[in-house]
Design an enzyme around this catalytic site. Sequence first.
Site, mmCIF file in Angstrom:
data_model
loop_
_atom_site.group_PDB
_atom_site.id
_atom_site.type_symbol
_atom_site.label_atom_id
_atom_site.label_comp_id
_atom_site.label_asym_id
_atom_site.label_seq_id
_atom_site.Cartn_x
_atom_site.Cartn_y
_atom_site.Cartn_z
ATOM 1 N N ASP A 1 0.822 -1.216 0.000
ATOM 2 C CA ASP A 1 0.000 0.000 0.000
ATOM 3 C C ASP A 1 0.851 1.258 0.000
ATOM 4 O O ASP A 1 0.423 2.314 -0.430
ATOM 5 C CB ASP A 1 -0.939 0.011 1.204
ATOM 6 C CG ASP A 1 -2.066 -0.968 0.970
ATOM 7 O OD1 ASP A 1 -1.854 -2.167 1.213
ATOM 8 O OD2 ASP A 1 -3.128 -0.534 0.489
ATOM 9 N N ASN B 1 1.866 -2.993 4.152
ATOM 10 C CA ASN B 1 0.847 -3.794 3.459
ATOM 11 C C ASN B 1 -0.137 -4.303 4.506
ATOM 12 O O ASN B 1 -0.022 -4.002 5.700
ATOM 13 C CB ASN B 1 1.518 -4.948 2.696
ATOM 14 C CG ASN B 1 0.554 -5.668 1.762
ATOM 15 O OD1 ASN B 1 -0.174 -5.037 1.002
ATOM 16 N ND2 ASN B 1 0.512 -6.984 1.836
ATOM 17 N N LYS B 2 -1.083 -5.077 4.066
ATOM 18 C CA LYS B 2 -2.157 -5.574 4.936
ATOM 19 C C LYS B 2 -1.603 -6.162 6.231
ATOM 20 O O LYS B 2 -0.579 -6.854 6.225
ATOM 21 C CB LYS B 2 -2.947 -6.638 4.143
ATOM 22 C CG LYS B 2 -4.100 -7.294 4.847
ATOM 23 C CD LYS B 2 -5.102 -6.328 5.440
ATOM 24 C CE LYS B 2 -5.654 -5.344 4.452
ATOM 25 N NZ LYS B 2 -6.331 -4.183 5.110
#
Length: 366
Positions: free
Chosen positions: A234, A244-245
């Site tokens: 991201d 990221n997640k």
Amino acid sequence: MRFDAAAAVLTVLDQTRLPFEVAYLHAHSAADCVRLIRDMHVRGAPLIGLVAAAGMAIAARCDSSDRALAVAAAHLLDSRPTAVNLRWALQRMQQGLAGVAIGDRAETAAALLLQLERMEYDCCERIAGHGYELLRQRAQQRGGDAPLQVLTHCNAGWLATGAWGTALAPLYRAALEGLPLHVWVDETRPRNQGARLTAWELAQAGIDHTIIVDNCAGHLMQRGLVDLCIVGSDRTTRSGDVCNKIGTYQTALAAADNGIPFYVALPSSTIDWELDAGADIEIEARDPGEVLQQDGQCANGDAASVRMANPGSRALNYAFDVTPARLVTALISEHGVYQANSVSLGLLRAALQSAAKDRFVGVEPL
Ligand code: MRU
């Protein structure tokens, strides 16, 4: 996504209904686009950027004054904080519209949106090629005919980008090339983007896969059942820290502990050149209800939302985490494979700046 420039309407697949239902939503205003992003009807860093750009194109059709466009951009930027593609796309739109006569802005905005869509498409296709080469080499290095065992987290496929995807793009390419493949899909609590979206995408493409709970990844790695990991991003800083997640960090830790390559696939629009340290990235904290409650489907096909936790207990719901650059084997970008450090990413930036001159005539490379 599809943008009807004449009617100024954006149509998107509603990702909150997948995999149980394929349904579409329409946005008629920038405020509609804010809701699509904030409520995660669309998600995934590149797609969020494109939907924000579409919001600007719709806003330009309604009122293309400087003030109206600035207000629309501010609201869109506020919709989700972590994915930098949102800021990137909005800056592109604002820069591209700044010198244009007010009466021509709606048309220019639609053309800029199309440019961004094509650019994301192109990035995904190139990432597919560079990433496939790494998969092929890993399969060769490992030897034998058994399928290559790949582990992924969250959803970084076509749903998240509008094109092939980032982390999933090399897998689609591998499947097309006939490389035997099996994908371990992290469920990705609490919103289950892996179990719902990645599994749906892979099933559509006929790629063999198995959903696992997030906590299972390390165990599989210890047992020698994972050949490589590949995830999206991201926001990646100029020193190579990857946001990221949530859960990506512990997957990377387990990969490092087991000597398994951990790749991050990302278009350059995901790199935040303004930030050095991943610790400075704003991490979105979402509604704790997403942890305490789960949406799903009953056996009879009815939608249902059920409690998952002790009534009355609190929950904390950070949506992303940061994987330090030292845990990342390499970054797969549209310009090739780069080390996750500032020297290597400096080379990527130079490549981007010369390519941008050809792509965005009249717009300064960021
Ligand atoms: O909260 P989400 O579903 O928007 O998070 C998405 C991810 O973390 C993806 O891995 C990332 O955006 C890369 S998408 C190509």
